[in-house]
Scaffold this motif. Sequence first.
Motif, short mmCIF file in Angstrom:
data_model
loop_
_atom_site.label_atom_id
_atom_site.label_comp_id
_atom_site.label_asym_id
_atom_site.label_seq_id
_atom_site.Cartn_x
_atom_site.Cartn_y
_atom_site.Cartn_z
N ALA A 12 0.85 -1.19 0.00
CA ALA A 12 0.00 0.00 0.00
C ALA A 12 0.89 1.24 0.00
CB ALA A 12 -0.94 -0.01 1.20
N LEU A 13 1.86 1.25 0.91
CA LEU A 13 2.79 2.38 1.05
C LEU A 13 4.20 1.81 1.22
CD1 LEU A 13 3.49 5.35 1.35
CD2 LEU A 13 2.66 5.27 3.71
N GLY A 14 4.83 1.50 0.10
CA GLY A 14 6.18 0.93 0.13
C GLY A 14 7.21 2.01 0.42
N GLU A 15 7.98 1.82 1.48
CA GLU A 15 8.93 2.83 1.93
C GLU A 15 10.19 2.18 2.49
OE1 GLU A 15 9.07 6.01 1.72
OE2 GLU A 15 7.08 6.90 1.66
N CYS A 16 11.17 3.03 2.75
CA CYS A 16 12.38 2.71 3.51
C CYS A 16 13.12 1.47 3.01
CB CYS A 16 12.04 2.54 5.00
SG CYS A 16 13.44 2.80 6.12
N PRO A 17 13.47 1.41 1.71
CA PRO A 17 14.27 0.27 1.24
C PRO A 17 15.69 0.35 1.81
CG PRO A 17 14.12 1.94 -0.48
CD PRO A 17 13.22 2.40 0.65
N VAL A 18 16.19 -0.78 2.26
CA VAL A 18 17.52 -0.87 2.87
C VAL A 18 18.20 -2.12 2.31
CG1 VAL A 18 18.86 -1.12 4.99
CG2 VAL A 18 16.77 0.28 4.98
N TRP A 19 19.38 -1.96 1.75
CA TRP A 19 20.13 -3.09 1.24
C TRP A 19 20.93 -3.73 2.36
CZ3 TRP A 19 20.04 -6.54 -2.31
CH2 TRP A 19 21.16 -7.33 -2.55
N ASP A 20 20.82 -5.05 2.46
CA ASP A 20 21.51 -5.84 3.48
C ASP A 20 22.59 -6.65 2.77
OD1 ASP A 20 22.33 -7.54 5.46
OD2 ASP A 20 20.34 -8.34 5.92
N ALA A 21 23.83 -6.13 2.78
CA ALA A 21 24.91 -6.79 2.05
C ALA A 21 25.27 -8.13 2.67
CB ALA A 21 26.14 -5.88 2.03
N ALA A 22 25.15 -8.26 4.00
CA ALA A 22 25.53 -9.51 4.66
C ALA A 22 24.62 -10.66 4.24
CB ALA A 22 25.47 -9.32 6.18
N ASN A 24 22.54 -10.40 1.43
CA ASN A 24 22.22 -10.23 0.02
C ASN A 24 20.71 -10.14 -0.19
OD1 ASN A 24 23.13 -9.94 -2.72
ND2 ASN A 24 22.34 -11.99 -3.13
N ARG A 25 20.07 -9.26 0.61
CA ARG A 25 18.62 -9.11 0.55
C ARG A 25 18.26 -7.63 0.59
NH1 ARG A 25 16.03 -14.06 1.38
NH2 ARG A 25 14.04 -13.10 1.92
N LEU A 26 17.08 -7.34 0.10
CA LEU A 26 16.51 -5.99 0.15
C LEU A 26 15.39 -6.00 1.18
CD1 LEU A 26 14.18 -3.81 -0.85
CD2 LEU A 26 16.58 -3.13 -0.99
N ILE A 39 13.46 -9.39 1.20
CA ILE A 39 13.18 -9.95 -0.12
C ILE A 39 14.48 -10.39 -0.79
CG2 ILE A 39 12.16 -9.47 -2.38
CD1 ILE A 39 10.53 -7.23 -0.91
N ASP A 40 14.48 -11.59 -1.30
CA ASP A 40 15.59 -12.09 -2.11
C ASP A 40 15.47 -11.47 -3.50
OD1 ASP A 40 17.14 -13.62 -3.96
OD2 ASP A 40 17.14 -15.31 -2.56
N PRO A 41 16.45 -10.67 -3.94
CA PRO A 41 16.29 -9.98 -5.22
C PRO A 41 16.37 -10.89 -6.43
CG PRO A 41 18.47 -9.59 -4.34
CD PRO A 41 17.72 -10.33 -3.28
N ASP A 42 16.88 -12.10 -6.25
CA ASP A 42 16.99 -13.03 -7.37
C ASP A 42 15.72 -13.87 -7.54
OD1 ASP A 42 19.63 -12.23 -7.99
OD2 ASP A 42 20.38 -13.47 -6.34
N LEU A 272 7.96 -3.57 -5.89
CA LEU A 272 9.37 -3.25 -5.69
C LEU A 272 10.06 -3.36 -7.04
CD1 LEU A 272 11.96 -2.80 -3.96
CD2 LEU A 272 12.04 -5.29 -3.68
N LEU A 273 10.75 -2.30 -7.46
CA LEU A 273 11.42 -2.27 -8.75
C LEU A 273 12.94 -2.29 -8.56
CD1 LEU A 273 9.38 0.55 -10.54
CD2 LEU A 273 8.90 -1.91 -10.49
N ARG A 274 13.62 -2.87 -9.54
CA ARG A 274 15.08 -2.81 -9.59
C ARG A 274 15.48 -2.19 -10.92
NH1 ARG A 274 18.31 -8.21 -8.57
NH2 ARG A 274 16.99 -8.90 -10.32
N ILE A 275 16.38 -1.19 -10.84
CA ILE A 275 16.90 -0.53 -12.03
C ILE A 275 18.37 -0.90 -12.17
CG2 ILE A 275 17.29 1.68 -13.18
CD1 ILE A 275 15.10 2.87 -11.40
#
Length: 292
Positions: A12-22, A24-26, A39-42, A272-275
């Motif tokens: 409904a209100l997608g906010e605050c995306p944070v990449w978790d390098a350890a 490998n998730r968003l 979320i697993d980006p793959d 959720l979009l990836r560019i």
Amino acid sequence: MQIERIGTVRAALGECPVWDAARNRLWMLDCRSGQLLSIDPDSGAAQTWQLPAPVGSFAFNGDDDIIVALKDTFALYRLSDGALRTLGGIGDSHPHLRLNDGAPLPDGSFVAGTMHIHRQAGEAPLGGLYRVDLEGNVSRIAQGLGVVNGPVMHPDGMHFHVCDSAQRKIFRYRMDAPGRLSSPEVFVDTDALGSAPDGCCFDREGGLWTALVHAAAIARFDADGKLDRRIELPVAHPASLCFGGPDLSALFVTTISDSGRLSASGPLDGALLRIRGAGAVGAPRGQCRIRL
């Protein structure tokens, strides 16, 4: 350049995306429902946690804890068992006031601001910008901001940027010490772009990226606040963005399907979009180090 949907999330209100390098998730929030998603980006597979709604923002605070900005309080939430520990409140209360976007600061503290909507003409906004220090104490560090979005430190570690979406401006402050802001100035006025600014992030070159929430696009501004890149998106209301991926070269964008004030029903609204191929690499984002 490639724009693709990740998974089947429809926030409904997608906010605050944070990449978790350890991992490998968003990670991201659906603020209206109070859901925290990893979320697993793959594969697009998502894991969820339920937080008290509405929730404004979060940041990692160690391996198992996050700090969250709830309606008018800050809390530590333990991912492993759902334990929630309240730290403190903002001191103001109003039906149309709540905490909104936030981010970690370089010293390990957390900063988040409020949104005070449905104000009368000339009515000053309640709330402001708040910092949670390393001992969990809450203090207000700025006032006069109607709808806080995109708080973020410049990679130089000396300047702090924050949007007031109500004014359609991005402000730049000097951070003289942790939690001490001075010399506010307008960095960008996005009104001419047909939108308020929303979530923000920096790339390694010091370019500030923001979501143009009313204009179906994201934009980059150089060190002087000059627009030098605009990417149109297949959604009506992009809300926030961050860099991610193994080399921080992908941009992840969260979007809105129904925020309560903005709504859209297109096939990708709320996704959720990836560019890929945007031509920038992100500045690393820190974590909080709040210990009680």
